[in-house]
Design a protein around this motif. Structure first.
Motif, mmCIF file in Angstrom:
data_model
loop_
_atom_site.group_PDB
_atom_site.id
_atom_site.type_symbol
_atom_site.label_atom_id
_atom_site.label_comp_id
_atom_site.label_asym_id
_atom_site.label_seq_id
_atom_site.Cartn_x
_atom_site.Cartn_y
_atom_site.Cartn_z
ATOM 1 N N TYR A 86 -11.288 -5.952 6.795
ATOM 2 C CA TYR A 86 -10.541 -7.202 6.849
ATOM 3 C C TYR A 86 -9.079 -6.849 7.031
ATOM 4 C CZ TYR A 86 -14.843 -8.313 4.360
ATOM 5 O OH TYR A 86 -16.147 -8.412 3.988
ATOM 6 N N TYR A 87 -8.333 -7.752 7.625
ATOM 7 C CA TYR A 87 -6.921 -7.443 7.824
ATOM 8 C C TYR A 87 -6.145 -8.740 7.828
ATOM 9 C CZ TYR A 87 -7.550 -9.296 12.488
ATOM 10 O OH TYR A 87 -7.822 -10.138 13.510
ATOM 11 N N SER A 88 -4.879 -8.606 7.570
ATOM 12 C CA SER A 88 -4.014 -9.769 7.751
ATOM 13 C C SER A 88 -2.593 -9.281 7.999
ATOM 14 C CB SER A 88 -4.049 -10.677 6.518
ATOM 15 O OG SER A 88 -3.289 -10.117 5.481
ATOM 16 N N GLY A 99 -5.052 -12.860 11.366
ATOM 17 C CA GLY A 99 -6.004 -12.206 10.491
ATOM 18 C C GLY A 99 -6.610 -13.144 9.468
ATOM 19 N N TYR A 100 -7.072 -12.589 8.401
ATOM 20 C CA TYR A 100 -7.765 -13.353 7.365
ATOM 21 C C TYR A 100 -6.739 -13.985 6.442
ATOM 22 C CZ TYR A 100 -12.087 -11.056 8.829
ATOM 23 O OH TYR A 100 -13.153 -10.610 9.545
ATOM 24 N N ASP B 336 -9.170 -11.558 17.164
ATOM 25 C CA ASP B 336 -7.871 -11.807 16.537
ATOM 26 C C ASP B 336 -7.112 -12.891 17.308
ATOM 27 O OD1 ASP B 336 -5.680 -10.969 14.677
ATOM 28 O OD2 ASP B 336 -4.695 -10.648 16.615
#
Lengths: 469, 355
Positions: A86-88, A99-100, B336
């Motif tokens: 997961y990334y943000s 991202g999340y 994304d």
């Protein structure tokens, strides 16, 4: 109930096992710890690398943050192929750039930390439970600078922990496998070692087993230095036993000889008395028989006494003996018997003296010496008994006024059944030898000297190991 | 996330060509029925033989197949409410969207002998499983060639467009990557793979490429003569069409041939879990793969099966290096929203679509 005999082999094995188990347990624990740490470190680097790649691709363009995620960052993450990621990317105000949106936040929200972050740009790692799985997160902060404008962004990457767990298990498993092998090999070697070390004991046992019951020569088995004292003790014990047996053999034959002769004499006298017609002569002969049998009784009495004392000296521990009282008692008990022979016994001792010893044996010793002295004293003479200290020594003397004995006889008078050629008094020849044995048993010396002006002086010298009261 | 969702939904709702979901039903004749609810992006025609074969195996199953466009499917899964009817199995060729759903925990892990037999690259975490192997092709109406050779690569396609520039003006067909999940996936892959990508974009833009909502629509346009060239079409459909209409030629570019995998996963809140597992096993089994190879245009993943649309048959045709799009974390980049808007901006600019 008998306790089970302890086995050195079993004790060694149990101790070895305990030590090995403890060592291996600690090693396994440490290995797990290390494996977890190593796995954590390597996968932390992975997500750190990915985060750095993302940060590299964030730029400011006309006061707008452009996030152009590089595929390579996710290829880095995909090195843990079975883990979710997961990334943000968020702005300083916390608004999501991409991202999340619902990632758990780390401590970067506090202002001071954010400051620290800006300066050091070191990553913040944290673990969290996200989407019903354990996830390892990293947050990196970067300040983006355009000529007159700057903006802070936070990049957070999370990765599930499957791969790192797998790596840790793999490394830990490898170490555990190694340790199990190590454990088995060590145990085997130690068991072999124990067998080797204990082998001399076995050969010693066999050497003893192979002996006949009468063989008492020293053992010559080759044994390690630790067991040598034991073998020496056994050898010493066997030699003692040998001496005792020898003595017993000699004693038995001497006793048989000594008893047979007087018995034959009594027998002869009795036959003579049987055919003697003269009543007065027969009276004399009968008296002789009584005298002979009395002597015989004395001999037997002494032999038994000696046997009793020998046994007693082997088995009885020393106690505190009031030597002066003991001496007085012996003198007192013999004074009437001495007066029958018209001899006086005089005790000259003043001090009260005690020592360690066996009172019964000492009583017997003194009694024998005293009896001997009275026996050889002429009528109307005095036997002087004295007890005194002389420096570290305790001296007990018995002096008579008899004929004394020649120097030649002095050497033999303590031998069992020795009778001087010049001695015409009736005696068994055992009394003094008993006295000598008792004295030796107490570590005392028996000294014979001539009494002045005449007679014999027997001196017993003890080491002063007792207390003067 | 929500921003993405909203923007995507907005796009979907605004887009006039987006298909509404089509519901197809294969009712069971048995009285004691169970229902298997499949949401997919494949044409019902293409998937029907497989569903029928499955129903023959388990006759008490009523199969409901709901057909969506791949992007639509993705958004619908995201917006499932607790009270909604849940799907059991979800299938789509939009690997990035499928991956995103699986990564975000919408799939139920499942292991069986059949899934264990799959190659490692065709599954992820025992949650999503590839079941087809579909080359992405270009389709060309050979009438426009004249004396020119059939373009076998992207480079050759560019020369063809240059040569026949007036003729192909407005006659090039593309998937609308803004609304078609598969179109976006393959276009993104091109952007990563090819040095010709920039020139392709330029050429397509300058020749007013037509945008279509799916491969079938593009092929129909080709058949009607609306377009002469269709780029990035699903091979499974194209081969079938060029078989029926010989003047439509399917080319697997020889510089490289992108390959997408249709993937299937069991929805984590499937209402009929055992049926879903049973269906998945069938789909991946030799039986299921055989049906795909023989009775359907879809090209099964399995190397061992043979048939008109089998992998061995495809390999026999001229093709470039097969570059399967890897089913893994890098697909997340494609989903994304920032990356997407960058790519779309470029796209819109080239296609002269207003912002």
């Amino acid at each position: 109930m008998r306790t089970k005999p302890t086995s050195i082999r079993r004790q060694l094995l149990v101790m070895t096992l305990i030590v090995l188990t403890v060592i291996n347990g600690v090693a396994i624990w440490a290995a797990e710890l290390y494996a977890n740490r190593a796995a954590k470190l390597s996968y932390d680097r992975l997500i750190h690398g990915a985060a750095l790649q993302i940060v590299e691709n964030i730029n400011l363009l006309d006061r707008k943050v452009i996030v152009d995620l590089p595929v390579s960052a996710f290829e880095t993450l995909a090195l843990a192929p079975e883990d979710r990621a997961y990334y943000s990317v968020t702005s300083e105000a916390g608004s999501l750039l991409t991202g999340y949106s619902d990632l758990p936040s780390s401590t970067y929200v506090t202002a001071s930390d954010a400051k620290a972050q800006e300066n050091s740009s070191s990553p913040i790692y944290f673990d969290s439970f996200y989407r019903s799985e354990n996830v390892r997160f990293i947050t990196i902060t970067k300040r983006l600078i355009e000529s007159d404008y700057s903006e802070i962004v936070h990049v957070t990457i999370g990765q599930t922990t499957q791969a790192r767990q797998q790596l840790a298990d793999e490394m830990g498993g490898l170490v555990i496998q190694f340790l199990i092998t190590f454990f088995c090999i060590t145990l085997g070697l130690l068991m072999f070692g124990i067998w080797r070390v204990l082998r001399p004991l076995k050969s010693l046992r066999r050497a003893i087993e192979l002996r006949s019951s009468t063989e008492l020569t020293p053992l010559n088995t080759d044994v390690p230095s630790e067991i040598r004292p034991l073998v020496e003790t056994v050898n010493y014990f066997m030699s003692q036993l040998n001496i005792t047996l020898e003595r017993l053999k000699r004693f038995t034959s001497e006793a048989a000889h000594q008893l047979r002769t007087p018995l034959a004499g009594v027998n002869l006298q009795a036959q003579n008395a049987l055919i003697e017609n003269d009543a007065s002569k027969r009276q004399t002969q009968l008296q002789d028989i009584i005298n002979s049998s009395e002597l015989l009784t004395d001999t037997i009495h002494h032999l038994l006494e000696e046997a009793t004392l020998t046994h007693r000296m082997r088995s009885q521990a020393f106690g505190d003996v009031q030597l002066d009282r003991l001496t007085k008692d012996v003198c007192r008990s013999l004074v009437v018997w001495a007066l029958e022979s018209e001899v006086e016994i005089e005790y000259l001792g003043q001090s009260s003296i005690s020592c360690l010893g066996d009172d019964v044996a000492l009583t017997q010793m003194l009694r024998n010496i005293l009896e001997n002295a009275v026996k050889y004293s002429p009528k109307h003479s005095v036997v002087e008994v004295n007890l005194y200290r002389e420096k570290d020594l305790i001296c007990l003397t018995v002096a008579d006024q008899g004929n004394g004995i020649s120097d030649e006889d002095k050497q033999h008078v303590f031998e069992r059944f020795y009778r001087s050629k010049h001695n015409h008094t009736v005696g068994t020849g055992i009394g003094l030898s008993i006295a000598k044995e008792v004295a030796e048993h107490h570590g005392a010396r028996l000294i014979l000297t001539d009494n002045q002006p005449r007679g014999l002086l027997i001196k017993v010298v003890f080491e002063a190991n007792g207390e003067t009261v | 996330m929500k921003a993405l969702l909203l923007s995507l939904m907005l796009l979907v709702s605004l887009c006039p060509v987006a298909n509404a979901a089509q519901l197809n039903m294969l009712p069971s004749k048995e009285s004691n029925q169970v229902e298997l609810n499949i949401w997919g992006a494949a044409n019902f025609d293409a998937i029907e033989p497989l569903l029928k074969a499955y129903q023959a195996q388990s006759p008490d199953t009523t199969i409901v197949y709901v057909e969506h466009s791949s992007l639509e499917l993705f958004n619908r899964v995201l917006s499932i409410q607790p009270t909604d009817k849940k799907p059991d199995v979800i299938m789509s060729p939009a690997m990035d969207l499928q991956f995103k759903l699986v990564n975000d925990g919408y799939a139920m892990p499942y292991r069986s002998e059949v899934t264990d037999a799959l190659p490692q690259w065709a599954k992820w975490r025992d949650e999503a499983f590839g079941f087809t192997f579909e080359p992405i092709v270009m389709v060309i109406n050979q009438d426009i060639l004249g004396n020119l050779a059939m373009p076998e690569s992207r480079e050759a396609l560019l020369s063809l467009i240059r040569e026949r520039s007036p003729l192909v003006q407005g006659k090039v067909g593309l998937s609308d990557i803004e609304t078609v999940g598969l179109g976006y996936l393959t276009w993104f892959h091109d952007s990563q793979q090819s040095r010709t990508y920039g020139r392709l974009l330029e050429a397509f833009g300058s020749h007013h490429a037509q945008l279509y909502p799916n491969s079938s629509a593009m092929l129909q346009a080709l058949l009607r003569g609306d377009i002469f060239i269709a780029y990035n079409v699903l091979g499974s459909y194209a081969f079938e069409w060029s078989q029926n209409y010989p003047w439509i030629r399917t080319v697997m570019p020889t510089d490289y041939t992108s390959v997408v995998m249709r993937t299937a996963f069991i929805y984590h809140e499937a209402s009929n879990m055992p049926q879903a597992e049973f269906f998945l096993d069938y789909l991946l089994s030799d039986d299921g793969q055989n049906i795909l190879a023989t009775a359907s245009s879809l090209i099964p993943l399995s190397e061992s099966v043979t048939g008109t649309s089998s992998l061995s048959e495809i390999r026999r045709r001229p093709h470039g290096i097969f570059r399967p799009i890897p089913f893994g974390l890098p697909l997340l980049v494609q989903t994304d929203q920032a990356k997407r808007s960058l790519l779309l901006e470029e796209w819109r600019h080239a296609m002269r679509i207003g912002p």
